[in-house]
Scaffold this active site. Structure first.
Site, PDB file in Angstrom:
ATOM      1  N   GLU A  10      36.005  29.644  42.796  1.00  0.00           N
ATOM      2  CA  GLU A  10      34.908  30.221  42.010  1.00  0.00           C
ATOM      3  C   GLU A  10      34.735  29.367  40.752  1.00  0.00           C
ATOM      4  O   GLU A  10      35.723  28.832  40.211  1.00  0.00           O
ATOM      5  CB  GLU A  10      35.298  31.647  41.614  1.00  0.00           C
ATOM      6  CG  GLU A  10      34.391  32.324  40.607  1.00  0.00           C
ATOM      7  CD  GLU A  10      35.033  33.569  39.966  1.00  0.00           C
ATOM      8  OE1 GLU A  10      36.240  33.554  39.676  1.00  0.00           O
ATOM      9  OE2 GLU A  10      34.306  34.566  39.790  1.00  0.00           O
ATOM     10  N   ASN A  32      26.904  34.317  38.936  1.00  0.00           N
ATOM     11  CA  ASN A  32      28.152  33.675  39.345  1.00  0.00           C
ATOM     12  C   ASN A  32      27.981  33.459  40.849  1.00  0.00           C
ATOM     13  O   ASN A  32      28.012  34.428  41.619  1.00  0.00           O
ATOM     14  CB  ASN A  32      29.327  34.624  39.034  1.00  0.00           C
ATOM     15  CG  ASN A  32      30.667  33.972  39.288  1.00  0.00           C
ATOM     16  OD1 ASN A  32      30.753  32.967  39.997  1.00  0.00           O
ATOM     17  ND2 ASN A  32      31.719  34.534  38.712  1.00  0.00           N
ATOM     18  N   LYS A  45      27.453  36.698  43.120  1.00  0.00           N
ATOM     19  CA  LYS A  45      28.549  37.658  43.006  1.00  0.00           C
ATOM     20  C   LYS A  45      28.044  39.080  42.725  1.00  0.00           C
ATOM     21  O   LYS A  45      27.311  39.309  41.762  1.00  0.00           O
ATOM     22  CB  LYS A  45      29.493  37.210  41.892  1.00  0.00           C
ATOM     23  CG  LYS A  45      30.789  38.004  41.777  1.00  0.00           C
ATOM     24  CD  LYS A  45      31.701  37.342  40.763  1.00  0.00           C
ATOM     25  CE  LYS A  45      33.026  38.044  40.606  1.00  0.00           C
ATOM     26  NZ  LYS A  45      33.900  37.326  39.632  1.00  0.00           N
ATOM     27  N   GLU A  89      32.417  38.223  32.010  1.00  0.00           N
ATOM     28  CA  GLU A  89      31.485  37.959  33.130  1.00  0.00           C
ATOM     29  C   GLU A  89      30.279  38.871  33.054  1.00  0.00           C
ATOM     30  O   GLU A  89      29.172  38.478  33.421  1.00  0.00           O
ATOM     31  CB  GLU A  89      32.196  38.154  34.473  1.00  0.00           C
ATOM     32  CG  GLU A  89      33.202  37.064  34.796  1.00  0.00           C
ATOM     33  CD  GLU A  89      33.660  37.156  36.228  1.00  0.00           C
ATOM     34  OE1 GLU A  89      34.863  37.370  36.440  1.00  0.00           O
ATOM     35  OE2 GLU A  89      32.831  37.018  37.136  1.00  0.00           O
ATOM     36  N   CYS A 121      35.863  36.204  44.020  1.00  0.00           N
ATOM     37  CA  CYS A 121      36.877  36.784  43.161  1.00  0.00           C
ATOM     38  C   CYS A 121      37.013  38.302  43.212  1.00  0.00           C
ATOM     39  O   CYS A 121      37.567  38.827  44.156  1.00  0.00           O
ATOM     40  CB  CYS A 121      36.664  36.294  41.733  1.00  0.00           C
ATOM     41  SG  CYS A 121      38.167  36.366  40.801  1.00  0.00           S
ATOM     42  N   ASN A 125      39.253  33.169  40.155  1.00  0.00           N
ATOM     43  CA  ASN A 125      39.953  32.852  38.902  1.00  0.00           C
ATOM     44  C   ASN A 125      40.571  34.174  38.459  1.00  0.00           C
ATOM     45  O   ASN A 125      39.832  35.077  38.047  1.00  0.00           O
ATOM     46  CB  ASN A 125      38.982  32.403  37.808  1.00  0.00           C
ATOM     47  CG  ASN A 125      38.367  31.038  38.051  1.00  0.00           C
ATOM     48  OD1 ASN A 125      38.810  30.049  37.495  1.00  0.00           O
ATOM     49  ND2 ASN A 125      37.322  30.982  38.864  1.00  0.00           N
TER      50      ASN A 125
HETATM   51  N1  ING Z   1      38.641  37.789  38.059  1.00  0.00           N
HETATM   52  C1  ING Z   1      39.470  38.842  38.237  1.00  0.00           C
HETATM   53  C2  ING Z   1      39.677  39.319  39.667  1.00  0.00           C
HETATM   54  O1  ING Z   1      39.135  40.324  40.097  1.00  0.00           O
HETATM   55  C3  ING Z   1      40.690  40.377  37.067  1.00  0.00           C
HETATM   56  C4  ING Z   1      39.271  39.998  37.303  1.00  0.00           C
HETATM   57  C5  ING Z   1      41.397  39.693  36.105  1.00  0.00           C
HETATM   58  C6  ING Z   1      41.299  41.325  37.860  1.00  0.00           C
HETATM   59  C7  ING Z   1      42.727  40.000  35.885  1.00  0.00           C
HETATM   60  C8  ING Z   1      42.628  41.634  37.667  1.00  0.00           C
HETATM   61  C9  ING Z   1      43.352  40.968  36.692  1.00  0.00           C
HETATM   62  O2  ING Z   1      40.467  38.675  40.334  1.00  0.00           O
HETATM   63  C10 ING Z   1      37.352  37.596  38.490  1.00  0.00           C
HETATM   64  N2  ING Z   1      36.799  36.437  38.106  1.00  0.00           N
HETATM   65  O3  ING Z   1      36.750  38.429  39.155  1.00  0.00           O
END
Ligand code: ING
Length: 306
Positions: A47, A108, A125, A144, A170, A195
């Site tokens: 991503e 995204n 997304k 985001e 993600c 990420n």
């Molecule tokens: N990142 C994360 C994900 O769902 C997140 C949001 C961050 C979830 C930290 C849990 C812990 O993997 C993205 N970019 O969606």
């Protein structure tokens, strides 16, 4: 004739805030060449693979920096080289990037590119995690929901690479609906770049479970829908934020058939028999025979009516 697709999950290590796109594209091209040498037909990148994960900062004071993270064209002047390389190698790819549309919408996004260099499909997304406003008490932001609109197109699948391919990004991988909507369209392989910081500010008790949750949701998504799932990380410590790597290739059985060993640029390769999907789609998860959509109405009920 067995429909076997050799996949390269092209994990990326950190991309620094001041790393230019040309340097990043060099890394993507190197991974694509490695994939070609390994006989891959399809290479999947993470991503937002062209830049650092910029939603970790509140950037209202530097609007020109924020704008610099988006692509107004795909391919554009700095990414055309990747498309040309793909075409000359006869390797297709999936690429996550920040999209700025001509009418000013910001998504995204990801694209699926066939071996002839043509764009087969684009995804925006659906599930945007994090928050909308600056929260200075956090060790880092997850903006985001400030920097992107929610994708309006839903989840599609595309006939490509002699199979039915789907895309997600993600946070989408954590929602069972993501996989099911694509499986109802016959998906055989879902490509998911991510990420994922190890620290989750709203509930740090989840921090030690990030790796477990990553596996859990993608293995469940694969098994419950009889599809391959390819999870591709941007991992390592990026601008001080430790991010989960653990890119992996998961079979329709839910088994992890290959996994990254490092938190850096690394190509994870596996041969994916797309007909393995039938072992689940035609038995346990024969949707026509066993699913009871009339019992699931609550799932699609508008939130306002719940
Ligand atoms: N990142 C994360 C994900 O769902 C997140 C949001 C961050 C979830 C930290 C849990 C812990 O993997 C993205 N970019 O969606």
């Amino acid at each position: 004739m067995v429909r076997s697709l050799r996949i390269g999950a092209a994990q990326l290590g950190p991309i620094a805030r001041d790393t230019g796109r040309d340097e990043v594209v060099d890394r993507l091209v190197a991974l694509m060449r490695q994939g070609s040498d390994a006989g891959c037909q399809l290479v999947a990148f993470p991503e937002l693979a062209l830049t650092t994960f910029f939603p970790r900062w509140y950037l209202d004071d530097v609007p020109e920096e924020l704008d610099s993270y988006y692509e107004t064209e795909m391919p554009g002047p700095q990414t055309q080289r990747l498309f040309d390389e793909a075409q000359s190698l006869g390797v297709g790819f999936y690429l996550g990037y920040a999209e700025l549309t001509s009418d000013g919408q910001r998504y995204n996004s990801s694209v699926l590119v066939e071996r002839d260099g043509s764009i087969v499909g684009r995804y925006r997304k659906v599930h945007l995690p994090g928050h909308e406003e600056h929260e200075p008490d956090r060790p880092f932001q997850h903006l985001e929901r400030r920097y992107f609109e929610e994708g309006p197109d839903g989840f599609s699948v595309w006939e490509a690479f002699d199979g039915i391919i789907g895309m997600a990004l993600c946070n989408d991988r954590r929602w069972p609906e993501t996989y099911r909507v694509m499986a109802l369209q016959g998906v055989e392989m879902v490509l998911i770049g991510y990420n994922t910081p190890l620290h989750y500010a709203p509930d740090p008790s989840q921090n030690p479970l990030q790796s477990f949750h990553n596996r859990l949701v993608m293995q469940a998504g694969a098994y419950q829908n009889g599809t391959w799932v390819i999870g591709v990380a941007k991992g390592g410590v990026e601008e001080g934020v430790e991010s989960l790597a653990q890119s992996m290739i998961i079979a329709p059985s839910g088994q992890v058939v290959a996994e990254a060993e490092t938190t850096d640029d690394e190509l994870v390769v596996a041969d994916c028999d797309l007909d393995w999907c039938k072992h689940y789609k035609d038995t346990l998860f024969d949707f026509n025979r066993y699913r009871r959509p009339e019992m699931y109405n609550l799932i699609t009920q508008p939130k306002s009516e719940l």
